[in-house]
Design an enzyme around this catalytic site. Structure first.
Site, PDB file in Angstrom:
ATOM      1  N   GLU A  35      59.370 -24.469 -51.674  1.00 51.56           N
ATOM      2  CA  GLU A  35      57.954 -24.790 -51.763  1.00 51.56           C
ATOM      3  C   GLU A  35      57.112 -24.092 -50.646  1.00 51.56           C
ATOM      4  OE1 GLU A  35      56.841 -28.894 -51.167  1.00 51.56           O
ATOM      5  OE2 GLU A  35      55.025 -28.710 -52.094  1.00 51.56           O
ATOM      6  N   ARG A 278      73.425 -29.663 -47.965  1.00 50.12           N
ATOM      7  CA  ARG A 278      72.734 -28.931 -47.252  1.00 50.12           C
ATOM      8  C   ARG A 278      73.317 -28.604 -45.830  1.00 50.12           C
ATOM      9  NH1 ARG A 278      68.367 -32.179 -47.322  1.00 50.12           N
ATOM     10  NH2 ARG A 278      66.980 -30.335 -47.150  1.00 50.12           N
ATOM     11  N   LYS A 288      61.517 -29.647 -42.340  1.00 50.57           N
ATOM     12  CA  LYS A 288      60.252 -28.785 -42.078  1.00 50.57           C
ATOM     13  C   LYS A 288      59.158 -29.852 -41.400  1.00 50.57           C
ATOM     14  CE  LYS A 288      60.035 -26.003 -46.232  1.00 50.57           C
ATOM     15  NZ  LYS A 288      59.301 -25.745 -47.654  1.00 50.57           N
TER      16      LYS A 288
END
Length: 566
Positions: A35, A278, A288
RNA sequence: UGCCUCGUGGUGUAAUGGUAGCACCGCAGAUUCUGAUUCUGCUUGUUGGGGUUCGAGUCCCUGCGAGGCAACCA
């Protein structure tokens, strides 16, 4: 390491089997779907390596798709930098693309299609408009242990739903007033099956499409459509999406019923999702949101601050794409949530730079040495640019009566096993000669101001004429020709292994106050011509990258097995 | 607690019913004009308990532990 040596992790075995079973129609297609709401970091780099790596391994293609379905946080700045960083990491997207650029897609370019699919769902009685508030919905949805309550709108006719949905699209309602829900199962133990929202109203301009839309699809609806319609065969994502997989499959089933799944070489392509853990690294944060906070609150100098785990930050730190790829390869792919040791990353970059980086001498904490028996004038020392790579050639370095050495390479009262400079002790000045310290002078505060000694005139080049051994060799910079330079010494950003151990609201207190030390030192003349991006090994010190002329960032120190005696 | 996932040295990861291996870290030694590199060696491991089997890290049952899900974020 080549592809055939890479780990046969579970994703690879999964794809191998599908290829063998003929499910891919002859082509493995993956995708990396960031994104555009931030810069990518080392965690994304792992996903990039997995997504692009698997496509490459199977001779397929990997699409780059910007998953821009939520206009409130996205921007072109992020989009552009994501592309730049992926390229820098050494990967290139391929495939048809949804515009002029091969392999490149925007989820937003599929909004028309998604909207049509949503209407079709309504016609089929598989979606309905709902005007419950978010708070009300919480109650209706209920808790996982007990079935939820159907929305009062659940049995609205398709005709009326179509009318409402079009009014939503046409901007008749405010944000949150209505939404479109998939009609699935209010009793499912999986919360995501309890009539999830698939379209919401957002009167916000999209960074890419402007104000064309005021309804935007949700991830759970959009993502499988994007994958399916692009012909993706293997959709890999992180563990937290595991619970979403049944919904992903539900959407793909609906597309199948509508006859929308693509066919390749006679094989209907049915995209599948699998999840892997992850990447986490100790002593840093990877979210983020938190990285954004570090930037906006000024705790670092920007997304590309060399202390940041962002790809652009690591680039400025001097990390190489190859080292990052090697690291991602070595941490492996599994479903176990784990925390990797930054030592492995450091090992990877040393491993590469040791072979490729040009050697230079730099004195970062200078103290002057005067060679009392030096004849007038200067001589030149010739040293290899890289002792491991003869083709790198050699360079000449001026040497004279006065030189700088590092303060830590001198001890007035040497401890045992201190092989460097000390009164009465011989040390080799790298490439030049053997030097014997005779003493030092101090300033008013008692600090060593100047060191004196004599050189063995028979040792020019570094070896004694009589063949006697000298244990220590230290680096130096000639005072007459050395050049002043700024050097930034970076250390880990956090002092705590897990900066989030007290929750994300408190991670700032674990920031390392010494994560950046700026020093001024002297470097050999050749370094005056160093261009930004050039990487060096400062001998006996570490690996450095030129940030701008005469400014160097430390990538990583050299390993150092010297332990001061307590 | 409802559902889902996962437990192998300090860390990461193999072993797909058949000798628990590799890498990083750490430690020791050799070599070295970088206390780097290189080379050699070493320490440390299958979450507990039952079961199936000639044989279980692997299969079954049951504890224990960790994580995820309950945004109109992705």
């Amino acid at each position: 390491m080549n592809e055939s040596d890479t780990s046969r992790h579970f994703l690879r075995q999964w794809i191998e089997k599908d290829v063998a079973d003929g499910k891919t129609g002859g082509k493995v297609v993956t995708r990396f779907p960031p994104e555009p709401n931030g810069y990518i970091h080392i965690g994304h780099a792992k996903a990039v390596c997995v997504d692009f790596g698997m496509a490459k391994l199977f001779g397929g293609e990997c699409h780059l798709r910007l998953d821009d379905t939520n206009p409130t946080k996205e921007s072109d700045e992020y989009a552009e930098n994501i592309k730049k960083d992926i390229n820098w990491l050494g990967f290139q997207w391929s495939g048809e693309g949804d515009g002029k650029e091969p392999g490149f897609y925007n989820a937003s370019n599929m909004f028309d299609k998604m909207y049509e699919i949503a209407e079709e769902l309504i016609r089929r009685g598989q979606a309905y408009c709902c005007n419950l508030t978010q708070d009300e919905w919480k109650t209706y949805r209920g808790v996982p242990e007990k079935p939820g309550t159907p929305s009062p709108s659940r049995d609205t006719t398709p005709e009326r739903n179509l009318e409402l949905f079009r009014e939503m699209r046409d901007g008749k309602y405010a944000d949150g007033e209505w939404c479109l829900r998939a009609k699935i199962d209010m009793a499912s133990p999986n919360i995501h099956f309890r009539d999830p929202v698939i379209y919401r109203i957002r009167h916000v301009a999209h960074y890419h499409l402007g104000d064309k839309w005021c309804v935007y699809p949700m991830y759970d609806f959009a993502h499988p459509i994007e994958d399916a319609l692009e012909g993706v065969t293997h959709s890999m994502c992180t563990l937290e999406f595991e619970v979403h997989r049944p919904l992903y499959d539900w959407v793909v089933d609906r597309l199948d019923e509508m006859g929308l799944l693509p066919v390749r070489n006679g094989v209907k392509i049915r995209t599948q999702q699998r999840e892997f853990a992850r990447l986490n690294i100790t002593y840093t944060v990877m979210s983020k949101r938190l990285l954004l906070q570090l930037v906006t609150e000024g705790h670092v100098d920007g997304w590309d601050d060399p202390r940041m785990p962002t790809v652009c930050g690591m680039r400025r730190r001097g990390y190489t794409p190859g080292a990052i790829r090697e690291f991602c390869e070595r941490v492996g792919v599994s479903k176990v949530e784990s925390e990797s040791d930054p030592a492995l990353l450091e090992w990877c970059v040393r491993e590469e730079l040791n072979k490729t980086a040009v050697r230079r001498m730099a004195v970062l904490d200078p103290v002057k040495v005067v060679i009392d028996n030096w004849e007038e004038g200067s001589r030149e020392v010739e040293l290899p640019n890289n002792p491991l790579d003869e083709s790198a050639g050699t360079r000449k370095i001026p040497f004279g009566r006065e030189i700088w050495i590092d303060r830590s390479d001198f001890m007035e009262v040497p401890e045992k096993k201190f092989f460097r400079m000390a009164p009465g002790q011989e040390v080799r000045l790298r490439g030049a000669c053997i030097f014997k310290c005779t003493g030092c002078v101090k300033d008013g505060s008692g600090a060593v101001a100047e060191i004196h000694g004599t050189w063995d005139v028979g040792s020019w080049g570094g070896n004694a004429a009589d063949g006697r051994k000298v244990k220590g060799t230290i680096h130096w910079v000639d005072c007459a020709t050395g050049v002043k330079a700024e050097v930034r010494l970076y250390d880990r950003l956090f002092t705590e292994k897990d900066p989030l151990k007290d929750g994300p609201a408190n991670f700032l207190k674990y920031m390392n106050p010494d994560s950046l030390k700026v020093v001024e030192g002297y470097v050999e003349p050749a370094l005056a011509a160093a261009e930004p991006g050039a990487r060096f090994q400062f001998e006996r010190t570490g690996y450095f990258v030129c940030d701008k002329p005469l400014v160097f960032n430390r990538t990583v120190t050299l390993k150092d097995s010297y332990k001061p005696a307590n």
